[in-house]
Design a protein around this motif. Structure first.
Motif: not given
Length: 210
Positions: A114-126, A102-112
């Protein structure tokens, strides 16, 4: 007989590794992510989320890597990869498996992705947020190992350790990989020294990760 739908180095890796440890290397079914085979109607009938892994045993599919690991450990109690019900370590076992899921694997997915989690415009913040959360997780896990090594539950290797090692491998390309923490680095080396790890790499065609 187990059939494992997998992609090399993906979340299926820990399941494949544990099955090798249990002396039950699965029949492997490679999914071609480039052609999005994981989204095909045939695969979605087994795993509606369209991700790996899916483990089929006696015709019954099961998904979610952490759940499969826990199921395999519980159904092969003689291997000792999970504390038995009633063992005081069982609480820590549940805690760390769910923490990783719940806490580690989702962050790694976001790292690889980032657009999936936050959209292309927000990849740096993600990426910044994922990295910050990963560093906090690695710090916590490293401190735990400092107090309880050699493994996450103490002297006995468990499913938690296989799962953690896979996630540390995923983090090798982040700004600060998990192995920058000394007790995590020692844990990774300990797990990679298991003969099953070399066989896993051979079967999945993997390389790298010093």
């Amino acid at each position: 007989m187990h059939t494992l739908y997998y992609s090399p180095g993906a979340a299926s890796m820990a399941v494949h590794w544990l099955l090798i440890e249990l002396g039950q290397p699965p029949e492997l079914r490679l999914l071609d992510f480039a052609s999005r085979e994981q989204k095909s109607p045939e695969y979605l009938a087994l795993n509606p989320a369209g991700v790996v892994p899916t483990l089929v045993t006696d015709g019954e599919p099961m998904s979610e890597a952490a759940a499969i690991l826990m199921h395999l450990a519980d159904t092969h109690p003689d291997a000792g990869f999970a504390p038995a019900p009633g063992d005081p370590r069982r609480r820590a076992y549940y805690q760390w498996m769910f923490h990783l899921a719940n806490m580690v694997q989702p962050q790694l997915r976001t790292w690889w992705y980032p657009a999936e989690a936050a959209g292309e415009a927000n990849t740096d913040a993600a990426l910044d947020l994922a990295q910050s959360r990963l560093e906090a997780a690695w710090t916590r896990l490293d401190a735990h190992l400092a107090a309880h090594a050699p493994y996450m539950l103490g002297e006995q290797v468990s499913a938690v350790d296989f799962y953690l090692t896979m996630l540390m491998r995923w983090a090798r390309g982040t700004r600060q990989p998990a192995t920058d923490w000394p007790h995590l680095a020692a844990h990774a080396q300990r797990m990679k020294a298991r003969p099953s790890f070399a066989l896993l790499y051979e079967r999945e065609g993997l390389s790298g990760w010093d």
